[in-house]
Motif scaffolding. Structure first.
Motif, PDB file in Angstrom:
ATOM      1  N   ASN A  13     -25.332   7.823  17.786  1.00 40.63           N
ATOM      2  CA  ASN A  13     -26.404   6.969  18.014  1.00 40.63           C
ATOM      3  C   ASN A  13     -27.515   6.652  17.129  1.00 40.63           C
ATOM      4  O   ASN A  13     -27.791   7.606  16.254  1.00 40.63           O
ATOM      5  N   SER A  39     -25.727  -2.733  16.010  1.00 38.32           N
ATOM      6  CA  SER A  39     -26.363  -2.739  17.274  1.00 38.32           C
ATOM      7  C   SER A  39     -26.127  -1.429  18.099  1.00 38.32           C
ATOM      8  O   SER A  39     -25.095  -0.673  17.579  1.00 38.32           O
ATOM      9  N   GLU A  40     -26.588  -1.471  19.201  1.00 44.04           N
ATOM     10  CA  GLU A  40     -26.283  -0.105  20.086  1.00 44.04           C
ATOM     11  C   GLU A  40     -24.922  -0.455  20.878  1.00 44.04           C
ATOM     12  O   GLU A  40     -24.664  -1.935  20.884  1.00 44.04           O
ATOM     13  N   MET A  41     -24.173   0.510  21.465  1.00 44.49           N
ATOM     14  CA  MET A  41     -22.925   0.234  22.028  1.00 44.49           C
ATOM     15  C   MET A  41     -22.755   0.869  23.250  1.00 44.49           C
ATOM     16  O   MET A  41     -23.159   2.400  23.199  1.00 44.49           O
ATOM     17  N   GLU A  42     -22.541   0.542  24.440  1.00 43.73           N
ATOM     18  CA  GLU A  42     -22.275   1.208  25.497  1.00 43.73           C
ATOM     19  C   GLU A  42     -20.917   1.618  25.845  1.00 43.73           C
ATOM     20  O   GLU A  42     -19.674   0.714  25.533  1.00 43.73           O
ATOM     21  N   THR A 421     -25.252   5.615  25.344  1.00 38.39           N
ATOM     22  CA  THR A 421     -25.486   4.569  24.265  1.00 38.39           C
ATOM     23  C   THR A 421     -25.014   5.219  22.915  1.00 38.39           C
ATOM     24  O   THR A 421     -25.465   6.158  22.528  1.00 38.39           O
ATOM     25  N   GLU A 437     -27.656  -8.078  20.867  1.00 36.22           N
ATOM     26  CA  GLU A 437     -27.835  -7.298  22.081  1.00 36.22           C
ATOM     27  C   GLU A 437     -26.735  -6.138  22.252  1.00 36.22           C
ATOM     28  O   GLU A 437     -25.745  -6.067  21.191  1.00 36.22           O
ATOM     29  N   THR A 438     -27.014  -5.179  23.358  1.00 37.86           N
ATOM     30  CA  THR A 438     -25.972  -3.927  23.157  1.00 37.86           C
ATOM     31  C   THR A 438     -24.566  -4.733  23.472  1.00 37.86           C
ATOM     32  O   THR A 438     -24.241  -5.291  24.307  1.00 37.86           O
TER      33      THR A 438
END
Length: 503
Positions: A13, A39-42, A421, A437-438
């Motif tokens: 992350n 981006s961040e990723m869930e 995340t 956005e995520t």
């Protein structure tokens, strides 16, 4: 030459990498961020290697796949099974590529052993794979064995004092990426993927320590080489989840027992745990003295079943043998999963309330979110899922072991635990747009398909990201899953236990 290259970074992350990016230690990752979008990723719950790498390859949540963690507990039949590559009820994105006449090269994706057949090549990976019959085409393994390719380190890392074993993991990561680059050059495919799995093992034991930093510098060097060798390709970086430091160990089954949800039986075998004898410690010593296979072969099954897995106690099938089922209403797996006996709704409601209000000794919550399975998942396999799913608060490591453990403890052998995340990045001449956005891990498979002009199957949960400046991707009917097998695989269990990577 590949049109799309995906590099999977287990447990990565942006928060983990930020200090090294600021220090200039990861110049190629930094350059990819400058040139592309990120981006961040869930990830899906729980944020764990299994099932999330196959959530990535299928674009589906675990409720459609039928796999929720390293184990599945059947409280009605009092059984526990361990998934293999064939346990997931779905086709993978490379099946759609093949149907479109495109080729794929897949290296080291966890939960791909035994390997799948595909047009291109596949090298099975992850902690559950074995160094035999691990490739498609089968003869590829002879070539890899001749190069000295190893799926796993000879000696597992079991503590932050294992400096030599950690050095070997760094070398293995280096060799893994070198082999991947060679395969892409020697066996041209349209889409190529390589997962760097053991980086998260280093993070678990060393967090941002020196072995982890060196491994990330090796990864960065290979990313630079990939970008230079394939300047026209779309290069994606993604992870199955992130990682952060641990401040609290939550022994979920100890808590369930203290609350009256779980009843266990003690026996003479508890003596092994009290004197510090466990399978992980014996395995590490046997590896060091070169007698591991001999110990496994000669030790009586009765003795092996009486020895705890590690410092946390009894896991896997061992723990089911210790449950007093007549007086038990719930039992936990690791990392946020609880099964309720007979699916009793009153017990589910009580557990949700108790977990929402649970605080550690410092008054901090254990869970950031507590969900019923119908809230966490969707699909035809939801009724097989754990009844209660909670997202661990960052800094909490939840153990599903049964033993003489306190409900709360400080960090043990692991210094860092998974978080939901992760990260995503896409770079290349065809990449445009932005990511504000995520995104979800479920978005990556349809995005890979879109990157090479393939239609997206209608049963994928994810969406194809708008990164390529074209019209919305076409849709297509799904490919039926082939030969789904829910049976436990002993070889997989042995590998997981041997690595001490059960959580």
């Amino acid at each position: 030459m590949p049109d799309t290259i995906v590099v999977g970074l287990d447990g990565a992350n942006w928060a983990l990498l930020r200090p090294w990016l600021d220090e200039g230690r990861l110049p190629n990752v930094d350059a990819l961020r400058d040139d592309g979008v990120y981006s961040e990723m869930e990830s899906c719950l729980p944020p764990v290697t299994c099932p999330n790498w196959r959530c990535y390859t299928t674009g589906k949540n675990p409720g459609k796949l039928g796999v929720f963690w390293w184990e599945k507990i059947d409280t009605a039949n009092r059984t526990l099974t361990t998934p293999t590559s064939r346990s997931f009820d779905s086709a993978n994105y490379w099946d759609y590529l093949n149907e479109d006449g495109k080729t794929a090269g897949i290296v080291n994706v966890p939960m791909t052993y035994p390997p799948f057949e595909l047009d291109g090549f596949l090298v099975a990976g992850g902690p559950g794979s074995e160094q035999e019959e691990y490739t498609d085409p089968p003869e590829l393994s002879d070539d890899l064995d001749g190069r000295g390719y190893r799926l796993h380190p000879d000696v597992p890392v079991t503590a932050d004092s294992d400096s030599e074993a950690a050095d070997a993991v760094v070398d293995l990561i280096d060799d893994r990426l070198s082999t991947f680059r060679d395969l892409v050059d020697e066996r041209p495919v349209d889409v190529a993927h390589c997962t760097v799995f053991y980086i998260n093992v280093l993070q678990h034991f060393f967090w941002r320590g020196e072995p982890t930093r060196r491994a990330w510098e090796v990864i960065d060097d290979h990313l630079g080489e990939l970008r230079e060798a394939h300047p026209e390709a779309t290069l994606m970086l993604m992870s199955d989840h992130g990682c952060t430091e641990i401040d609290t160990v939550f022994n979920a089954n100890s808590w369930l027992e203290s609350m009256g949800y779980l009843s266990t039986e003690r026996s003479a075998s508890d003596l092994f745990g009290r004197v510090g004898l466990n399978k992980k410690r014996v395995s590490a010593l046997a590896h060091r003295f070169g007698v591991h296979d001999l110990v496994v072969r000669l030790a009586p099954e009765r003795l092996k079943s009486s020895v705890p897995e590690d410092e946390e106690g009894f896991k896997r099938e061992q723990k089911l043998d210790r449950v007093n089922w007549d007086e038990t209403s719930a039992i936990a797996s690791g990392q946020g999963l609880i099964y309720v006996v007979d699916d009793d709704e009153e017990t589910v409601e009580s557990l949700v309330s108790d977990l929402e209000n649970l605080r550690n000794r410092e008054g901090r919550p254990v869970a950031s979110e507590v969900l019923r399975r119908e809230e966490a998942y969707s699909g035809s396999h939801v009724d097989e899922a754990p009844n209660v799913v909670f997202d661990q608060r960052e800094g909490v490591h939840t153990s599903g072991a049964i033993g003489d453990n306190p409900v709360f403890d400080g960090p043990g052998t692991w210094a860092a635990e998974n978080v939901r995340t992760g990260l995503f990045l896409a770079s290349g001449p065809e990449v445009s747009g932005a990511l504000d956005e995520t995104i979800s891990i479920l978005d990556v498979a349809p995005t890979v398909l879109r990157s090479v002009g393939s239609a997206v199957p209608t049963d994928m949960d994810g969406r194809a990201l708008d990164l390529f400046g074209d019209d919305a991707p076409a849709e297509r009917d799904p490919i039926p899953a082939s030969a789904v097998d829910s049976a436990s695989d002993q070889a997989v269990q042995d590998r997981l236990e041997d690595l001490g990577y059960l959580e």
